[in-house]
Every structure is written in C-alpha cells, then in structure tokens.
Design a protein around this motif. Structure first.
Motif, mmCIF file in Angstrom:
data_model
loop_
_atom_site.group_PDB
_atom_site.id
_atom_site.type_symbol
_atom_site.label_atom_id
_atom_site.label_comp_id
_atom_site.label_asym_id
_atom_site.label_seq_id
_atom_site.Cartn_x
_atom_site.Cartn_y
_atom_site.Cartn_z
ATOM 1 N N UNK A 135 3.026 -2.989 6.090
ATOM 2 C CA UNK A 135 2.587 -1.966 6.283
ATOM 3 C C UNK A 135 3.480 -0.778 5.809
ATOM 4 N N UNK A 136 4.775 -1.348 6.081
ATOM 5 C CA UNK A 136 5.932 -0.415 5.717
ATOM 6 C C UNK A 136 6.022 -0.337 4.152
ATOM 7 N N UNK A 137 5.744 -1.218 3.455
ATOM 8 C CA UNK A 137 5.851 -1.248 1.923
ATOM 9 C C UNK A 137 4.798 -0.982 1.414
ATOM 10 N N UNK A 138 3.678 -0.717 1.982
ATOM 11 C CA UNK A 138 2.372 -0.308 1.273
ATOM 12 C C UNK A 138 2.275 1.266 1.125
ATOM 13 N N UNK A 139 1.289 1.535 0.466
ATOM 14 C CA UNK A 139 0.787 3.061 0.242
ATOM 15 C C UNK A 139 -0.874 3.173 0.529
ATOM 16 N N UNK A 140 -0.941 4.316 0.421
ATOM 17 C CA UNK A 140 -2.601 4.603 0.296
ATOM 18 C C UNK A 140 -3.553 3.616 -0.481
ATOM 19 N N UNK A 141 -4.269 3.115 0.153
ATOM 20 C CA UNK A 141 -5.380 2.249 -0.755
ATOM 21 C C UNK A 141 -6.468 2.829 -1.098
ATOM 22 N N UNK A 142 -6.785 2.534 -2.256
ATOM 23 C CA UNK A 142 -8.121 3.592 -3.105
ATOM 24 C C UNK A 142 -9.385 2.669 -2.730
ATOM 25 N N UNK A 143 -9.177 1.177 -2.377
ATOM 26 C CA UNK A 143 -10.348 0.326 -2.262
ATOM 27 C C UNK A 143 -10.159 -0.685 -1.109
ATOM 28 N N UNK A 144 -11.026 -1.473 -0.674
ATOM 29 C CA UNK A 144 -11.114 -2.200 0.197
ATOM 30 C C UNK A 144 -11.421 -3.777 -0.309
ATOM 31 N N UNK A 145 -11.166 -4.737 0.500
ATOM 32 C CA UNK A 145 -11.283 -6.303 0.314
ATOM 33 C C UNK A 145 -12.574 -6.930 0.554
ATOM 34 N N UNK A 146 -12.729 -8.154 -0.026
ATOM 35 C CA UNK A 146 -13.919 -8.692 0.394
ATOM 36 C C UNK A 146 -13.804 -9.630 1.546
#
Length: 827
Positions: A135-146
């Motif tokens: 979470x700390x390394x991630x950015x805003x997500x434009x999509x989701x996951x299956x």
C-alpha cells in the motif's frame, strides 16, 4: 423445623444437578466451523481497495517478487487485519536459497542455474507486513482485479487432492493471536516451470502439502497432478547467517505432554474415541491450536478445563478437514492447558474379514501434534474391542477384563513415547521370555485369514476369483497353486526373529527401557511398521516362499522378506528410543534400521556371502535407474529425505536412497572402526553412548557426527585432522560414489616371506575426496584375512610392496573392499 443431614445432602445434590443442567443449557457445544471470525475468513472476498504498482520489489526471505507493472487488489479486512491480495499484471519471482544444497536441488529440477519464474497474476495470503508495504509503495489504481483468481486459490486449497490444507484456519491462528503474524503464502501461476506453484513462509514450520518439511520455515512446492513435489525447503535466511539454522529447532505451537485415550472399536470397524490432551504452549498469544486427526474421524465436541465447551474447526472429510481448536483465552509461552475431544468414524480402521482388522490411521487415530516428529509424550490408553478379540498396544498392559460383549484393556507408557498405536483381531499369541536382556517377546497372528486370502484360496481350489487386494481376476486352479497360507504356522518364526533381534541389538546398541515387544500380523503385504513396543509385520511375511512367489511378491527377493522383521524391531532403537526431529534426519531412523538388519543376516546366516549379498542389494537400489532416468544416489543427499519424492526424479527415489545409503553410512563407520583384535568393540561403545545420550529425545545428523568424532579411531582422526567432516561431506551431505581398481601379485622375499605387490586406484571422485580403503587377502583354505587400510585422496593410485612377515604360503588373491566396507561402484 430441624433439617436432617440426609435431607440437606439430598437438596444440595439436587441443586448441583440443576446448576450443572442450567450451565450446559446456557453453554451448548458450538457447532463445528461456527466461529464468526473464521467464517469471515472462509467467505473472504476482495474489498474494492486497490493500488497500482510499478517496479515494486517484495522481498520475502530468499524470494523476491518483482511486480513490474500492474494492479494489486486487497481482500476485506478481518478483525482489522488485511490478510490477502491479488496481483494482475507483469511480474517475476526469483528464488535464491541461502544454502548450496538447495541451489543444487533446484538446478537438478529446473535444469537452470537460477530459479526465475514469470507470471501475469499472483494471489497472496499473509499475516505479516505485506499489506502495509504494498500500500505504501502503490499509487492510485485505474482498474480492478479478477475476483475469480482469489476464488480459484480458495478452491485449490480446499478441494485439490494434492493440497487440502485449511489455509483460513492457519491464518486464524495469527488473526486471533496477541502477537504479530509472520505467515506468507503466494500462489504463483508460472509461465515457465509450472502454473501451480506455492511459495510459503511460516515461522511455525512451513505448511504440510503431502511432504512435511517442518521445522523448516520456507518452501517452494508444485501441486499440478502431473508435476508434483517440494522443489526447495530451508530455514529462514537470517538463521543461516546467525548460525541458528538447525534441524533440532522446535517451531510447533504446542508440545503435548500427556494423552489419555479411551477408544472403542466396534465390530464393523467404527472407531469411537475420547481424548484428553494436555499440552504446553510454545509461543505467546496462542489461541488457535492445530491437531493431526484422520479426516474421516469426525469431532462431535471439544471441551476445555472445567468442561467448558470450545469452538473447533473441521471441514468436510472430503475437503480440507484439518482439525483446529479455539481456546477460550490466549496462552503465553510455557502455559499449560488440557482439552477433551470426542470423535468417531469409519475408515480409520478397516474390517478385513474373519476377525482381521487393519489400522489405516496409524499415527492420527487420535488428536496428535501436527508439527512434531521429535516430541515424546506420556500415554494412558483404554481400549474396548469386540468380545473374543485380542489387542496389542504400545506401553505396558495394566489390566484386562471381559465386560459383556467387549474386551476392555488398559495400557500405560512407562516412559514418554513418540507415538501410540494398537493392533487387534482374533489373534493367537505365542511368547518367549528372555533373560539377557530381561524381555518379553510376543507374536500375534490371526487364526483365520482375511477375505482377500480366502478369495485366493478359493481360486486355488478351482473357484472363480472375484478380485482382491492384488487386482487379480479370473485365476483358476490350473493357473494357480498355493503353498501354506496359514499364518499361525509361521508364528514361531516371527517370534524367533523378534527374540534374536532384541538380543543382538541390545548387545550392539544397549538395552532398551521397554521390557516387552509384540510382533503382530497386519493384513497388507507391502509394508511393515514399528511403534514403541509394537511391530506390524506384513501378512505375507507369515506365508512360505511358495505363496509369495505365486503372488508375484518376490520383490526380486532383495532380502526384504528376510529382513522386514529385524528391520522393524531395530526401530525400537532408531526412531523410538532415539528419535529424529526433522525429515533431514530421518535417514538415520530408516538407514540405521536397515544396517541393523545386516547384523541380523550376519549372525543368522553365518555365511559371509549372504552378508555381502545384502550390501550388493543395497547398492543396487542406490544405482539402478528409475523410469525418469535417475539413480537414487545422484538425486540428492540423504538429508533431503522424503522431500525428493517428485515427478522430476521419481517418487520412489527417497525409499531407494535413505534406506540403503543411510545403512551404508553406518556400515562404513562400523568397518572403519573394526579392529582385528577387538572386533566391533569400538563401534559398540560408540552406539551404546549414542543411544544412552539421546534416549527419549530426538537426535540430529550433527549429533551423530559429533558422536562419531568422540569415538573415532586414531586412523580415522588422522584422515581428517581430528574431524569427520570429510566423510560426512562425501556421503551424508554429498552424492559421491567412488570406483576402485586393484592390481596385485605375490613374490617371496629372500627370507621366504610373502611380499604383496599392490597397486590400488581410486577414481570418479573430486580432488578432496578421501577414504580409508580396506584390503583383504584370500588364503589357500578359503578364509579371508583383513590386511589393513590404504589412505587415498582424490583420483589417485597407491602403489606399495607390503611384506607379509611370517607368511610362507602365497594367498590365492588380494581383495579390495571385500565386505562392501566402502560404498563404491560395483567392480
């Protein structure tokens, strides 16, 4: 009005009964799997929280997950803890084991120098800091996951034949603990090696996916039905760095101190059990306790101290049926607690017909410690079996009586034991009492054969065979002739084997604290097994050789039927009196038992050729190629144990390696210590010391090495500068197999004494390989004389003229390695 004592007592009793009834009504036994936190984990889905990652590295011990680009979606929190995630994108996993042996094993399996696996999706389950790091390394997500990827991983764990591991129950251990979790598991859908890979870390011992690797904490396994196996397993990298990585570690969450087992075996083989298990917590914050219980034995209820009903977990017997108990409060390390489990079910024992019963669940017919091969516990056992039956169990018989339609017996372990077991049936019993050592040996054989034997007998008499244990059908009298299949006729042989083995091994290894041994017949032909004071012998070992030949059970007769009884008796010393803590050390249990059987052959046969034949058979098992093209001796060191069972090198490799090579290792030590004046005196002293030192506890490979170094002869010490590293590196931790060649001739000196002209060559080894190579002379009268040992290092030739002072008649020939003193290629 005055109240009588009797009236007061009556009213008090009624009040107590009412109070107990009210307590039971207010505290009913929880239904299995009903704990709300467990149910949340069991029905876990994605939460909608997601982050985008680019060139993110998630390092977990020896594995590095490179998430080059993609999306990570997290699961719904439980008790405020996020325990999983799904990654979709472009990723790679690199595994770099911290020990050379594991690097070599991976190279053998992958045929590459580095394990590097690419993937486009990944499912993670964890109780460590993985969520915070991503979470700390991630950015805003434009999509989701299956979301189906998470469901697929859940279904695999619950239903896949190769897994069936209750992952949610394991995660619950950490979720309900007051201590930080350290669990991590990745489902890797690889593109290169396998699309069904699991990398796991568990501080309490890596999960058991068919091949236990505990107490090691890190593992890589594949669970594709066509590509199965544990590819790597090892301790935490930091433990190797700190010098703390040892097979003697105790990573389980509990240690069981006492088991009180009350077991009823019904005529149809239904087992009804009640177990009171007393244990000590081995970790802080322990609230969820795993136990090993056969999957068809269904738990009715569990109670804690004071009769308090406890929640428990046990899914359907066809799925991940692992048994877990949820305690009423978290325990601190060292704190003790007792639970009582009531359970019952069929299929743990099989009714084989005509008063024969076969114990299928031999080590998990009661709630046992799931991660402790080296634990010792005290046992109090009560058995209730059908009238007319006899039972043999571990420990000492305290009492027995008939109670209506049941035979009731009570047994007690006089000392802590590794496991409890039993065998029962309509047995006939023979017994013998030994005086040196003082010992009672018994032999149990069924008076009637099991159904599959009856079928064979009918076939031999001309009846159509309807099928049986060996899958043979339509055999008629004209095609089939049987010898004697009456097992009670051969009962005295089993008794004699037990007597001789006990006397022989007591001399070589020291007397046992147990003073009784039951040799019992079981209805299968393909294995024997040993528990403390109790041995299971295959029924076919009670048949004569004619019957075994007709059943196609000669097994090329590589000594199996001659040695199965002495091998299993030897486990009273190797595996029970001296245990093993890890699969890395199991070679000592099986190998030492095999070597012990060679002593039996040597004493009984009194024919050196039979003894040599035994070792030739052992070498054959090591050097024959399986259908995958591997020789067992090349597949890895004996310390890999049953982990070598995989689809790449073959599933029979472990059996063909750890038994014969473990035997050879101990045999070589014996022969290096043998002296023409004192014989086996030094070897016996060492083995007595080993058994006495590790009696009632687990020994490791390193413990045995230290014992050899303590007792090694000056000649052995001179080879390695006072250490045995050279030998253990070659044969225990390595895969060496030297070759020897010899040229010899004889002449006479001026004084008339014989002179041996010797040229001895060692080859097929590395430059550091060293060995004491024995040389023998065969005399004119056929006797074999030990001459001495040549010290060879690397691929070299040893040439020397050796005067044989006082010998006037030339020997027939000189021999090298006559008694298979050194495991080497056959000449």
């Amino acid at each position: 009005m005055p109240v009588s004592f009797r009236s007061l007592w009556f009213h008090t009793l009624v009040s107590l009964i009412c109070l107990a009834t009210a307590f039971a009504a207010d505290n009913p036994s929880p239904a299995p799997n009903s704990d709300p936190t467990y149910q949340q984990l069991r029905n876990l889905g994605l939460s909608g929280e997601a982050v985008a990652v680019t060139n993110f590295e998630l390092k977990r011990d020896a594995a590095t997950f490179h998430l080059r680009s993609g999306t990570v979606c997290f699961v719904t929190p439980v008790q405020g803890k996020v325990t999983g995630a799904v990654f979709v994108g472009d990723g790679n996993m690199v595994l770099s084991p911290p020990v050379p042996g594991e690097v070599a094993s991976l190279k053998l399996l992958t045929k590459e120098n580095e394990f590097s696996e690419n993937f486009s999706h990944l499912v993670l389950r964890f109780t460590d800091s993985t969520y915070d790091e991503i979470k700390k390394a991630g950015g805003a997500a434009s999509g989701g996951c299956d979301a189906g990827l998470l469901r697929d991983s859940q279904n695999a764990m619950r239903h896949d034949q190769e897994l069936k591991y209750n992952l949610e129950a394991r995660i619950l251990e950490d979720v309900l603990s007051s201590e930080p979790g350290g669990f991590f598991l990745a489902f890797v859908h690889g593109k290169k090696y396998n699309d069904k890979e699991i990398f796991a870390i568990d501080l309490h011992g890596a999960p058991d996916f068919g091949i236990p690797v505990s107490p090691e904490e890190v593992e890589l396994v594949t669970y594709d039905s066509n590509k199965l196996g544990a590819w790597a397993a090892f301790h935490l990298a930091r433990e190797y760095k700190d010098g703390k990585a040892m097979s003697s570690q105790k990573n389980g969450v509990i240690s069981i101190e006492h088991q009180q087992l009350d077991t009823t075996m019904e005529k149809n083989a239904n087992l009804v059990g009640k177990a009171t298990t007393s244990f000590v917590a081995m970790t802080n914050g322990l609230k969820v306790v795993p136990f090993d219980l056969f999957h068809t034995l269904r738990v009715q209820n569990v109670t804690g101290e004071g009769g308090q009903p406890l929640a428990f977990i046990q899914e359907d017997k066809k799925d991940d049926a692992d048994f877990y108990v949820i305690l009423p409060k978290a325990l601190a390390a060292g704190e003790k607690y007792s639970i009582t489990t009531s359970y019952s079910g069929k299929d743990a024992v099989s009714n084989e017909g005509n008063g024969n019963y076969f114990p299928i669940a031999r080590k998990d017919w009661y709630p046992n410690n799931i991660a402790a091969s080296g634990d010792y516990s005290n046992y109090d056992l009560t058995f209730r079996i059908p009238k007319g039956m006899k039972i043999a169990a571990t420990g000492s018989l305290v009492s027995e009586k008939n109670d209506g339609d049941q035979e009731v017996s009570v047994w007690k372990s006089e000392l802590p034991m590794t496991v409890a077991g039993f065998n029962f049936g309509r047995f006939k019993v023979e017994e013998a009492k030994l005086t040196k050592p003082e010992y009672l040996v018994q032999s149990y054989a069924n008076v009637e054969p099991p159904s599959w034997v009856k079928n064979l007998q009918h076939a031999a008499e001309g009846d159509q065979l309807e099928g049986g244990r060996f899958g043979v059908e339509g055999i008629h009298q004209s095609e089939y002739a049987l010898g004697n299949m009456n097992t009670t006729d051969m009962e005295k042989k089993a008794l004699a084997d037990g007597e001789i083995s006990v006397q022989l091994y007591s001399d070589y290894f020291g007397e046992l604290p147990f003073k009784r041994l039951a040799m019992t017949q079981q209805t299968r032909c393909d294995f024997g097994q040993s528990w403390p004071t109790l041995v299971y012998l295959p029924i076919c070992s009670f048949f004569d050789s004619t019957v075994r030949h007709q059943l196609n059970l000669d097994f090329a007769d590589r000594g199996y039927w001659k040695t199965v009884a002495p091998h299993e008796v030897a486990h009273q010393w190797w595996g029970h009196e001296v245990g093993f803590n890890s699969y890395r050390d199991q070679w000592m249990s099986e190998g030492f038992a095999d070597m012990s059987a060679s002593l039996f052959i040597q004493v009984i046969e009194k024919n050196p050729k039979k003894f040599i034949e035994f070792w030739n058979d052992e070498r054959y098992l090591l050097t024959q190629r399986d259908r995958e093209g591997f020789r067992a001796i090349d597949a890895g060191p004996v310390t890999l144990g049953y982990r070598m069972s995989n689809s790449r090198t073959g599933f029979n490799v472990p059996r063909d390696l750890i038994y014969p090579k473990g035997a050879y290792i101990l045999h070589m030590v014996r022969m290096m210590m043998w002296d023409r004046r004192t014989g086996d005196q030094d070897f016996k002293a060492m083995m007595h010391d080993f058994v006495k030192t590790y009696a009632g506890r687990a020994a490791t490979t390193e413990d045995f090495k230290a014992m050899v170094e303590k007792h090694m002869t000056p000649e052995m010490a001179a080879v390695g500068g006072g250490k045995m590293d050279w030998f253990f590196d070659e044969y225990v931790y390595g895969t060496a197999l030297p070759s020897y060649g010899m040229e010899a001739s004889f002449e006479n000196s001026a004084a008339g004494d014989v002179v041996l002209n010797l040229k001895l060559t060692q080859s097929s080894v590395n430059d550091n390989f060293r060995m004491l190579v024995p040389i023998y002379l065969e005399l004119g009268d056929g006797r074999t004389l030990f001459l001495g040992r040549g010290r060879l290092i690397g691929n070299t030739t040893f040439e020397q003229k050796i005067p044989l002072k006082g010998m006037k008649e030339k020997p027939r020939r000189a021999l090298v390695n006559y008694y298979d003193d050194v495991l080497a290629s056959a000449n």
